[in-house]
Write a protein that holds these residues in place. Structure first.
Motif, PDB file in Angstrom:
ATOM      1  N   GLN A 107     -19.094  -4.804 -22.229  1.00 50.91           N
ATOM      2  CA  GLN A 107     -19.571  -5.895 -22.597  1.00 50.91           C
ATOM      3  C   GLN A 107     -21.195  -6.015 -23.155  1.00 50.91           C
ATOM      4  O   GLN A 107     -21.600  -6.498 -24.345  1.00 50.91           O
ATOM      5  CB  GLN A 107     -19.629  -6.980 -21.691  1.00 50.91           C
ATOM      6  N   ASP A 147     -10.510  -8.177 -20.008  1.00 49.86           N
ATOM      7  CA  ASP A 147     -11.928  -7.737 -20.327  1.00 49.86           C
ATOM      8  C   ASP A 147     -12.888  -7.736 -19.158  1.00 49.86           C
ATOM      9  O   ASP A 147     -13.933  -7.204 -19.106  1.00 49.86           O
ATOM     10  CB  ASP A 147     -12.382  -8.534 -21.537  1.00 49.86           C
ATOM     11  N   GLN A 148     -12.604  -8.550 -18.050  1.00 55.43           N
ATOM     12  CA  GLN A 148     -13.242  -8.532 -16.964  1.00 55.43           C
ATOM     13  C   GLN A 148     -13.087  -7.651 -15.726  1.00 55.43           C
ATOM     14  O   GLN A 148     -13.882  -7.420 -14.921  1.00 55.43           O
ATOM     15  CB  GLN A 148     -13.278 -10.016 -16.257  1.00 55.43           C
ATOM     16  N   LYS A 194      -9.892  -8.626 -28.940  1.00 55.39           N
ATOM     17  CA  LYS A 194      -9.405  -9.689 -28.075  1.00 55.39           C
ATOM     18  C   LYS A 194      -9.852 -10.812 -28.949  1.00 55.39           C
ATOM     19  O   LYS A 194     -11.032 -10.966 -29.591  1.00 55.39           O
ATOM     20  CB  LYS A 194      -9.887  -9.451 -26.872  1.00 55.39           C
TER      21      LYS A 194
HETATM   22 MG    MG Z   1     -16.173 -12.925 -22.073  1.00 53.60          MG
END
Ligand code: MG
Ligand code: ATP
Length: 330
Positions: A107, A147-148, A194
């Motif tokens: 990220q 994504d986390q 995404k």
């Molecule tokens: Mg996010």
């Protein structure tokens, strides 16, 4: 088992957020003891934003979560900035979180790619604050999208390091809960990336509050793959995405969708059936939203009652952390 998850008040929430996170929150509120959901306004200041609209965005999201089915009597719903224990714990955790992995987080690399030296340092520190969000509640489970995963690993490592250095069992090492289907909903215009609040295309992003016509149009224009077969496959990311979305929206398995679509005359039918299912899933949220959003006093009351409950839990953890680290009087 305590459940905790945070969600950003920035922008407008999309189908990926709904499927990967919000839907899981609603399901989790009777499982968690308690289930704690936090609107992370402090995370929102790490990218360019407008102070005049931040409070409004928090209210937008509060109303949306209530419209989606969160019940403040059955969960703890609050605004991150109201509970100062988060920021204190993030500083204390920085003592055990090394710099290297923060630099390598996807990220951070994606959001800082354009101007590495000029982005806010808060963007680098984002996973540290996120670790504090969860660890302050000694949560056992964290419902999030795919994504986390990386940030979750970092916070698990932080809890282990902290306990190793300052005392066993002070912090709880949390597990992630990533849904089996729908953990990574892809952009309808570019199924290799995404669906996202920042950086995606409006045409490829279905918003939770989109009108049915807009939803139908976005699906009609969705980018699919060459061929005509309706199957899930690595070389068919567009079709796979539509199958998964439809499966979640109808509450059936992807295999059942494929079976159902056997008589389809092509991707047009798949898109139409998926759009119908999504419109039906989101309709109740869109219908309840305006009335909930209009009553700001009520929204503030919900958030402040939630903050009080959250603070009572976080305070206990912080007292133990400070004592173990030798911070403040004995
Ligand atoms: Mg996010
Ligand atoms: P940004 O793209 O700016 O990071 P976001 O769309 O990821 O924003 P967040 O508030 O960061 O929004 O994420 C809220 C939750 O939604 C997180 O649990 C995240 O994992 C989940 N989520 C986000 N995008 C998707 C997606 N495309 N599919 C499934 N889950 C998602």
């Amino acid at each position: 088992m305590r459940i905790f998850s945070g969600i950003q008040p920035t922008g407008t929430k999309h189908l990926g957020n709904y499927i990967g996170a919000i839907r899981q929150y609603v399901a989790g509120q009777d499982v968690g003891d308690p289930a704690i959901f936090c609107i992370v306004d402090l995370h929102a200041v790490t990218v360019a934003y407008d102070p005049a609209t931040l409070r409004g965005s928090v209210h937008d999201l509060t109303a949306m979560l209530l419209a989606a089915g969160l019940d403040p009597e059955r969960c703890v719903l609050f605004r991150q900035g109201d509970v100062q224990e988060h920021t204190e714990l993030s500083w204390l955790l920085s003592a055990v979180i090394p710099l290297g992995p923060l630099n390598r987080m996807h990220q951070f690399r994606e959001k800082s790619a354009a101007q590495r030296d000029l982005v806010a340092s808060g963007l680098l520190f984002y996973p540290v604050l996120q670790a504090a969000d969860v660890l302050a509640y000694r949560a056992g489970e964290v419902p999030v999208g795919e994504d986390q995963r990386e940030h979750l690993e970092l916070m698990r490592d932080a809890a282990r390091r902290f306990n190793g250095r300052f005392g066993e069992d002070i912090l709880v090492v949390p597990e992630h809960r990533i849904p089996a289907v729908g953990a990574r909903i892809m952009d309808l215009q570019d199924p290799s990336r995404k669906m996202s609040t920042t950086g995606g295309s409006v045409e490829g992003t279905v918003y939770v509050l989109d009108e049915p016509d807009a939803i139908a149009k976005k699906f009609r224009r969705a980018v699919t793959d060459s061929g005509t077969e309706i199957v899930r496959a690595p070389d068919k990311p567009g079709v796979t995405n539509l199958i998964d979305i439809q499966a979640v929206a109808r509450g059936i398995t992807p295999d059942a969708v494929v079976e159902d679509m056997r008589s389809a005359r092509g991707y047009g039918d798949l898109k139409a059936a998926t759009a119908d299912a999504v419109i039906e899933m989101l309709a109740p949220v869109r219908e309840r939203y305006p009335e909930l959003r209009a009553d700001e006093a009520k929204l503030e009351a919900v958030l402040s009652a939630g903050a009080e409950k959250a603070r009572a839990m976080a305070r206990v953890t912080l007292a133990d952390v400070r004592a173990a680290m030798g911070v403040g009087p004995a």
